[in-house]
Motif scaffolding. Structure first.
Motif, PDB file in Angstrom:
ATOM      1  N   PRO A 148      39.854  55.960  31.826  1.00 20.72           N
ATOM      2  CA  PRO A 148      41.043  55.225  32.267  1.00 20.72           C
ATOM      3  C   PRO A 148      40.759  53.732  32.304  1.00 20.72           C
ATOM      4  N   PRO A 149      41.754  52.895  32.018  1.00 13.37           N
ATOM      5  CA  PRO A 149      41.499  51.445  32.046  1.00 13.37           C
ATOM      6  C   PRO A 149      41.199  50.926  33.442  1.00 13.37           C
ATOM      7  N   LEU A 150      41.883  51.469  34.457  1.00  7.91           N
ATOM      8  CA  LEU A 150      41.593  51.147  35.853  1.00  7.91           C
ATOM      9  C   LEU A 150      41.513  52.459  36.618  1.00  7.91           C
ATOM     10  N   VAL A 151      40.461  52.629  37.395  1.00  9.87           N
ATOM     11  CA  VAL A 151      40.215  53.902  38.068  1.00  9.87           C
ATOM     12  C   VAL A 151      41.034  53.976  39.358  1.00  9.87           C
TER      13      VAL A 151
ATOM     14  N   VAL B 269      40.526  47.182  39.930  1.00  8.13           N
ATOM     15  CA  VAL B 269      41.687  46.312  40.142  1.00  8.13           C
ATOM     16  C   VAL B 269      41.605  45.125  39.188  1.00  8.13           C
ATOM     17  N   MET B 270      42.781  44.716  38.699  1.00  7.07           N
ATOM     18  CA  MET B 270      42.894  43.536  37.838  1.00  7.07           C
ATOM     19  C   MET B 270      43.705  42.475  38.576  1.00  7.07           C
ATOM     20  N   VAL B 271      43.098  41.307  38.751  1.00  6.92           N
ATOM     21  CA  VAL B 271      43.768  40.194  39.426  1.00  6.92           C
ATOM     22  C   VAL B 271      44.089  39.126  38.389  1.00  6.92           C
ATOM     23  N   VAL B 272      45.346  38.674  38.361  1.00  8.62           N
ATOM     24  CA  VAL B 272      45.781  37.651  37.411  1.00  8.62           C
ATOM     25  C   VAL B 272      46.317  36.466  38.200  1.00  8.62           C
ATOM     26  N   ALA B 273      45.809  35.274  37.877  1.00  8.76           N
ATOM     27  CA  ALA B 273      46.229  34.065  38.597  1.00  8.76           C
ATOM     28  C   ALA B 273      46.361  32.902  37.625  1.00  8.76           C
TER      29      ALA B 273
END
Length: 777
Positions: free
Chosen positions: A100-103, A115-119
């Motif tokens: 999976p791309p994010l577990v 987790v993917m954080v975008v800023a």
């Protein structure tokens, strides 16, 4: 031909702009309004995720989005999977857990993304990532290959309680067992080949953008297979036509196989760009790379060699455990060493053989092809075993090799475990290398080392590898401009090998075009129609052959135009060194003028001639190629500290037709350095109890340095293959294939008088010193 043709020592056309800092690597590409992504990765080798709290992170300054695996599932992103037909030893279907791309539920190695954080800025994304609160419930983990199949070992996946994903068998087990049973002597050893990381100069990165008007995704990424990445993303992940997906790979700062395929960061940045309607960029930092990337090698081989009373090899049996990590995200994770282990018989006549490779799951990063992709492991096993056999039986190791080597008269030869050796001069390689390395003077150098209190060892290895696999075709296109200049578009992808120079040499050889008049293009799925990319030493063999064929089409069409211009029949035109000539006359016209005429309707021959001059070809190899050679190395070992120093290194290589001797030497130098690095210092290490990654940075992961290496003597002994029009066999991985076993054999030869039987890889000063102490009892 002229100074730019095949076989000429041409300096690389790429180097001036790269050395001046004018390359365009992934971090050089920026788009207006781009946001930056940071991934929160698991600190545990194995743990249940109890909760993921992202609320504080979402409120942080500059944050655009904080995304989890639940968001991925909600948006319906697909996952690629392995398709190779494999089974488990019990006959059940292969257990191949998708990645999976994010577990969302359970992390299975240190670095698993959660987790993917975008800023708006990278600093803001990093600060917000610190605010993500994930509650873990740690679970038992297994990271060591040998531990995965022990009774009671921690289970990576509940549905696979024995941690065995699949196995692959080659050869005749019954016949091999019988031959070993009746042999006069059997030598059996267990060799551990450690896990390493590619450690390319440029860590991975992506920049993704979405064009809402065209409903089209574009990914800038440092990948080795742009078209395959595009196809997989379009078909398996986003489920859109390929026309809705573009992949652009510009300059790539090293790949070595590890950048070949699609990583989860590729699909996640594309997905985020589409959700946020703005470009999203991710750059892997050096301290993140070992956690984020796929790894190489990591297997244990139990190997047996049976000999008759005259010391002729009669059979070989290999049982191997191959650590494939926590996931099987695609066929990539099954390629090494499963696909290439057939060369474990080396260049020797071994009539009976059986190989069984068992792929095991662990709480580690997935493994995938890394320079050599199974072939260095194979030659390491057979060449170490031959040295140990010679030592145990009290016979000369060179003569044991010579006695059992495939003679030129035996070729072509069908190996009992698959490979088909079509040509080669194996004994000649050995003889040339013995002379090049001055093996006759080794005794004197050993005595001189002893006077200084050092131990000197000599390693001799015959290497062969299976390259340029025929399963996938390659593409080339020659596109002339109305001015007579041309664009060369290749489906392979360069990552530092010098493709532009080599392909321009082939083009010059065939068409006589000045390289300055040729624009080189690769890596863009919108500009290049098709391609399978660069891996397995295939670019020259398959890409070069496709270019050779495309050039042939240019010549054939050019003859028709030239015949019209020279007022002669097409059948009376011959082409040589860039000129079309009427046979038996001095009437001639250069290709550049013919190309210009191809765009001028007043100069077209009558009879339905189609104007323009742009030709392409797709080439599929007839058979795999088998680069081979002989490596000889001398080392000195300090008996007080265990420190190993390379002192001399010689290589005789047969890579078929040599395109560029300068480029070839560079490839061998680089390949040898990576093999030496694995033997002397490199290793990915986890704490066996906690599963914690201990080698995440260069403070702990010991890379080879300039002073690790010594000068090298390199000589070619080319035997062109008949199975492609260039006669090429491939050169990119040859150095690594021979380097791993020859350096370790040299070390073992130095330590043999002390009674040392084995040294743990890598042969660091500590490991060598420990082996010497154990030998003392």
């Amino acid at each position: 031909m002229s100074k730019y043709g095949i076989g000429q020592p041409v300096l690389r056309f790429e180097d001036p702009r790269l050395l001046r800092g004018q390359g365009r690597f992934i971090n050089d590409v920026n788009l207006h309004g781009q946001a930056h992504a940071v991934f929160v990765r698991s600190p545990h080798a194995h743990a249940k995720i109890n909760s993921i709290d992202i609320e504080e992170a979402k409120k942080a300054p500059g944050v655009v989005a904080v995304l989890t695996g639940h968001d991925v599932v909600a948006d319906g992103l697909g996952m690629p999977k392995a398709n190779m037909p494999r089974k488990r030893p019990d006959g059940k279907p292969m257990y191949a857990p998708q990645r999976p791309p994010l577990v969302t539920d359970r992390v299975r190695y240190v670095g698993d993304p959660v987790v993917m954080v975008v800023a708006d800025t990278l600093a803001e994304a990093k600060d917000a990532a610190e605010l993500v609160n994930i509650e873990y419930d740690p679970l038992p983990s297994v990271t060591a290959t040998e531990d995965t199949v022990k009774p009671g070992a921690p289970v990576v996946w509940p549905d696979c309680p024995d941690n065995i994903s699949n196995n692959v068998e080659r050869g005749n087990k019954a016949a091999t067992d019988e031959a070993i049973k009746g042999a006069a002597k059997v030598i059996k050893r267990r060799y551990v080949i450690t896990r390493v990381h590619a450690q390319y100069m440029e860590p991975r990165g992506t920049l993704a953008t979405y064009d809402q008007g065209e409903d089209r995704l574009t990914l800038y990424a440092d990948v080795q297979y742009p078209h395959r990445v595009r196809n997989m993303l379009a078909q398996n992940v986003f489920k859109v036509p390929e026309s809705k997906m573009r992949v652009i790979a510009q300059d790539v700062g090293g790949g070595f196989g590890t950048k070949g395929w699609q990583y989860v960061e590729h699909r996640l940045t594309l997905w985020a760009a589409r959700k946020l309607l703005r470009p999203v960029k991710w750059t892997c930092e050096r301290s993140e790379a070992v956690m984020a990337d796929e790894h190489g090698r990591d297997n244990i081989g139990e190997i047996e060699l049976a000999l008759d009373k005259d010391n002729k090899f009669v059979a070989l049996r290999l049982n191997m455990l191959a650590n494939i990590g926590a996931y099987v995200g695609s066929d990539r994770n099954l390629l090494s060493p499963f696909g290439m282990i057939g060369t474990v018989l080396g260049v020797y006549l071994i009539p009976k053989a059986y190989i069984n490779v068992v792929g095991v799951l662990s709480n580690t990063n997935p493994t995938a092809p890394y320079r050599g992709a199974g072939r260095p492991e194979a030659i390491y096993l057979i060449e170490r075993l031959i040295d140990d056999a010679a030592r145990e039986l009290g016979i000369d190791r060179i003569e044991l090799r010579r006695k059992n080597m495939l003679p030129e008269s035996a070729l072509p030869y069908q190996s009992p475990v698959g490979p088909f050796y079509d040509c080669g001069k194996f004994e000649e390689n050995l003889d040339m290398a013995l002379k090049l390395a001055d093996v006759a003077g080794f005794a004197g150098r050993k005595a001189e080392s002893q006077k200084r209190g050092k131990l000197r060892g000599l390693g001799i290895v015959n290497a062969i590898e299976q390259a340029a696999g025929t399963a996938q075709p390659e593409y080339a296109e020659i596109r002339f401009n109305p001015s007579g200049t041309a664009a060369l578009l290749m489906g392979t992808k360069a990552q530092g090998q010098g493709h532009e120079t080599m392909f321009k040499q082939i083009l010059h050889e065939r068409l006589g075009i000045d390289p300055k008049d040729v624009q080189y293009i690769d890596g863009d799925t919108d500009r290049v129609a098709f391609g399978m990319g660069t891996n397995g030493s295939r670019s020259t063999v398959l890409g070069g052959s496709a270019l050779f064929m495309a050039a042939g089409k240019v010549i054939e069409k050019g003859k028709r135009i030239a015949g019209h211009l020279l007022e002669a029949g097409e059948q009376d035109i011959e082409f040589k060194e860039g000129n079309f000539t009427v046979k038996g006359t001095d009437k001639t016209v250069p290709l550049k003028q013919v190309a210009m005429a191809a765009f001028n309707p007043t100069k077209w021959p009558k009879g339905g001639f189609e104007g323009g001059l742009y030709e392409n070809a797709t080439y599929l190899g007839q058979k795999d190629t088998f680069p081979n050679g002989c490596h000889i190395c001398e080392v000195e070992v300090d008996p007080d500290t265990g420190e190993v120093k390379l002192d001399r290194y010689s290589v005789v290589d047969d890579v078929g037709t040599v395109m560029n001797p300068i480029g070839l030497k560079g490839q061998i130098h680089g390949g040898v350095a990576q093999g030496v690095g694995q033997i002397l210092s490199e290793q990915v290490v986890w704490d066996r109890e906690s599963g914690q990654l201990l080698t995440a940075s260069f403070l702990d992961y010991a890379m080879p340095r300039a002073d690790t290496m010594c000068s090298m003597e390199i000589k070619s002994n080319p035997v062109p293959t008949q199975y492609n029009p260039l006669g090429a066999k491939g050169a990119g991985e040859a150095g690594t294939v021979g380097a791993m076993p020859v350096v370790m054999n040299a070390i073992m030869d130095a330590l043999a008088p002390l009674g040392v039987k084995d040294v743990a890889m890598p042969a660091t000063a500590q490991n060598v010193w420990r082996a010497m102490q154990e030998a003392k009892g």
